[in-house]
Scaffold this motif. Structure first.
Motif, PDB file in Angstrom:
ATOM      1  N   ARG A 115      -5.737  -5.913  -4.552  1.00  0.00           N
ATOM      2  CA  ARG A 115      -6.028  -7.358  -4.478  1.00  0.00           C
ATOM      3  C   ARG A 115      -7.419  -7.603  -3.911  1.00  0.00           C
ATOM      4  O   ARG A 115      -8.080  -8.564  -4.271  1.00  0.00           O
ATOM      5  N   LYS A 116      -7.849  -6.723  -2.999  1.00  0.00           N
ATOM      6  CA  LYS A 116      -9.172  -6.896  -2.373  1.00  0.00           C
ATOM      7  C   LYS A 116     -10.300  -6.405  -3.278  1.00  0.00           C
ATOM      8  O   LYS A 116     -11.460  -6.643  -2.992  1.00  0.00           O
ATOM      9  N   SER A 117      -9.969  -5.653  -4.328  1.00  0.00           N
ATOM     10  CA  SER A 117     -11.006  -5.110  -5.212  1.00  0.00           C
ATOM     11  C   SER A 117     -11.466  -6.211  -6.171  1.00  0.00           C
ATOM     12  O   SER A 117     -10.951  -7.328  -6.160  1.00  0.00           O
ATOM     13  N   ASP A 118     -12.440  -5.860  -7.013  1.00  0.00           N
ATOM     14  CA  ASP A 118     -12.993  -6.866  -7.920  1.00  0.00           C
ATOM     15  C   ASP A 118     -12.214  -6.969  -9.233  1.00  0.00           C
ATOM     16  O   ASP A 118     -12.588  -7.727 -10.112  1.00  0.00           O
ATOM     17  N   ILE A 119     -11.138  -6.207  -9.364  1.00  0.00           N
ATOM     18  CA  ILE A 119     -10.384  -6.248 -10.626  1.00  0.00           C
ATOM     19  C   ILE A 119      -9.482  -7.492 -10.662  1.00  0.00           C
ATOM     20  O   ILE A 119      -8.919  -7.878  -9.640  1.00  0.00           O
ATOM     21  N   ASP A 120      -9.386  -8.105 -11.831  1.00  0.00           N
ATOM     22  CA  ASP A 120      -8.564  -9.315 -11.974  1.00  0.00           C
ATOM     23  C   ASP A 120      -7.089  -8.908 -12.000  1.00  0.00           C
ATOM     24  O   ASP A 120      -6.652  -8.205 -12.919  1.00  0.00           O
ATOM     25  N   SER A 121      -6.345  -9.339 -11.002  1.00  0.00           N
ATOM     26  CA  SER A 121      -4.941  -8.907 -10.933  1.00  0.00           C
ATOM     27  C   SER A 121      -4.005 -10.054 -10.578  1.00  0.00           C
ATOM     28  O   SER A 121      -4.435 -11.077 -10.040  1.00  0.00           O
ATOM     29  N   VAL A 122      -2.727  -9.831 -10.899  1.00  0.00           N
ATOM     30  CA  VAL A 122      -1.662 -10.785 -10.557  1.00  0.00           C
ATOM     31  C   VAL A 122      -0.587  -9.957  -9.856  1.00  0.00           C
ATOM     32  O   VAL A 122      -0.161  -8.932 -10.386  1.00  0.00           O
ATOM     33  N   SER A 123      -0.187 -10.388  -8.656  1.00  0.00           N
ATOM     34  CA  SER A 123       0.769  -9.548  -7.930  1.00  0.00           C
ATOM     35  C   SER A 123       2.145 -10.204  -7.855  1.00  0.00           C
ATOM     36  O   SER A 123       2.276 -11.401  -7.596  1.00  0.00           O
ATOM     37  N   ILE A 124       3.149  -9.382  -8.118  1.00  0.00           N
ATOM     38  CA  ILE A 124       4.534  -9.874  -8.176  1.00  0.00           C
ATOM     39  C   ILE A 124       5.404  -8.997  -7.291  1.00  0.00           C
ATOM     40  O   ILE A 124       5.387  -7.769  -7.413  1.00  0.00           O
ATOM     41  N   PHE A 125       6.147  -9.640  -6.401  1.00  0.00           N
ATOM     42  CA  PHE A 125       7.091  -8.906  -5.554  1.00  0.00           C
ATOM     43  C   PHE A 125       8.487  -9.077  -6.140  1.00  0.00           C
ATOM     44  O   PHE A 125       8.886 -10.176  -6.511  1.00  0.00           O
ATOM     45  N   ILE A 126       9.200  -7.970  -6.243  1.00  0.00           N
ATOM     46  CA  ILE A 126      10.559  -8.010  -6.807  1.00  0.00           C
ATOM     47  C   ILE A 126      11.541  -7.703  -5.682  1.00  0.00           C
ATOM     48  O   ILE A 126      11.367  -6.715  -4.947  1.00  0.00           O
TER      49      ILE A 126
END
Ligand code: 5GP
Length: 206
Positions: A115-126
Motif C-alpha cells: 500500500r505504501k509503494s507506488d503501485i496502484d492497488s486495492v486492498s480487501i480483508f476477508i
C-alpha cells in the motif's frame, strides 16, 4: 458500453486470517476471469513437488534475490523460515501492460508495504463470520495440530486489529457470495475516474 476507453489496471491485495478462505477465493476469481493474473513472487527456497519455476514462484539463489532487492525489484520482501520471498514489481507491471489486473494473497505486513509503494492497488480483508467458525474451519481442514490452531487463532486476533488499514471488508460466510462481492468491488474500482486514460481527449481531441 465502454468500447474505445482504456483503463489502467491495478493490483488486488487479499488478506485474511489463516483459515479465512483467501486461497480458495483467489483461485475462484482467477478461474472466473481471463482479465486476472496471479502475482508470481520470487523465492530463495527450493521448489517442492510439482511446483514450476515462473508459475508457482521465480526460484532464485540468495545472491540473485539480494541483487534484485538492491535494484528495487520488490514491492515488498520478507524472510520467512530462513527463506526470502518478494513481490515482483516487473512481473506485475508487465501484466498491467498486457491489460490484466493482478491478484495476490499476502499477510498484513506485506499488504502494508505494498500500500505504501507506488503501485496502484486495492486492498480487501476477508473475514469469517466469527472466531468460532474460524476455529471450526481450521479444525475441519485437518492440517494443523492443537498448538498450531491455538497460534493461528491468536494471530487472527492480531490481524483483525489491522482491518481499518484495508479499503474493503468481505465476510466469507458463503464462498459464492464472497466471490461475488469481490467481483463487484473490482468492477467498481475499474470505473473510478482516475483509472480511465485520457478521458478528455476522447471528447475534445488532442
Ligand atoms: P511457501 O514456501 O509455503 O510457499 O510460503 C511460505 C510463506 O511465505 C507463506 O506464508 C506465504 O504466504 C509467504 N509468501 C509467499 N510469497 C510471498 C511474498 O512475495 N512476500 C511475502 N511477504 N510473503 C510471501
Amino acid at each position: 458500453m465502454t468500447t474505445g476507453y482504456s483503463k489502467r489496471n491495478f493490483l488486488i491485495i487479499l488478506s485474511a486470517p489463516s483459515g479465512g478462505g483467501k486461497s480458495t477465493i483467489k483461485n475462484e476469481i482467477l478461474e472466473k476471469s481471463e482479465k486476472m493474473e496471479y502475482s508470481v513472487s520470487y523465492t530463495t527456497r527450493a521448489p517442492r513437488g510439482s511446483e514450476k519455476d515462473e508459475v508457482d514462484y521465480f526460484f532464485v539463489t540468495e545472491n540473485k534475490f539480494l541483487e534484485l532487492k538492491v535494484k528495487n525489484e520488490f514491492l515488498e520482501s520478507a524472510l520467512v523460515h530462513g527463506n526470502w520471498y518478494g513481490t515482483s514489481r516487473s512481473f506485475i507491471e508487465s501484466k498491467f501492460n498486457q491489460g490484466k489486473h493482478v491478484i495476490m494473497d499476502i499477510d498484513i505486513q506485506g499488504a502494508e508495504s505494498i500500500r505504501k509503494s507506488d503501485i496502484d492497488s486495492v486492498s480487501i480483508f476477508i473475514l469469517p463470520p466469527d472466531l468460532e467458525i474460524l476455529e471450526k474451519r481450521l479444525r475441519d481442514r485437518g492440517t494443523d495440530n492443537e498448538e498450531s490452531i491455538r497460534k493461528r487463532l491468536y494471530n487472527a486476533r492480531k490481524e483483525i486489529e489491522k482491518i481499518s488499514d484495508y479499503e474493503y471488508l468481505v465476510i466469507n460466510d458463503d464462498l459464492n457470495d464472497a466471490v461475488t462481492e469481490i467481483e463487484a468491488i473490482i468492477k467498481a474500482e475499474e470505473n473510478k475516474v482516475k483509472r480511465y486514460n485520457k478521458i478528455e481527449s476522447k471528447f475534445y481531441g488532442g
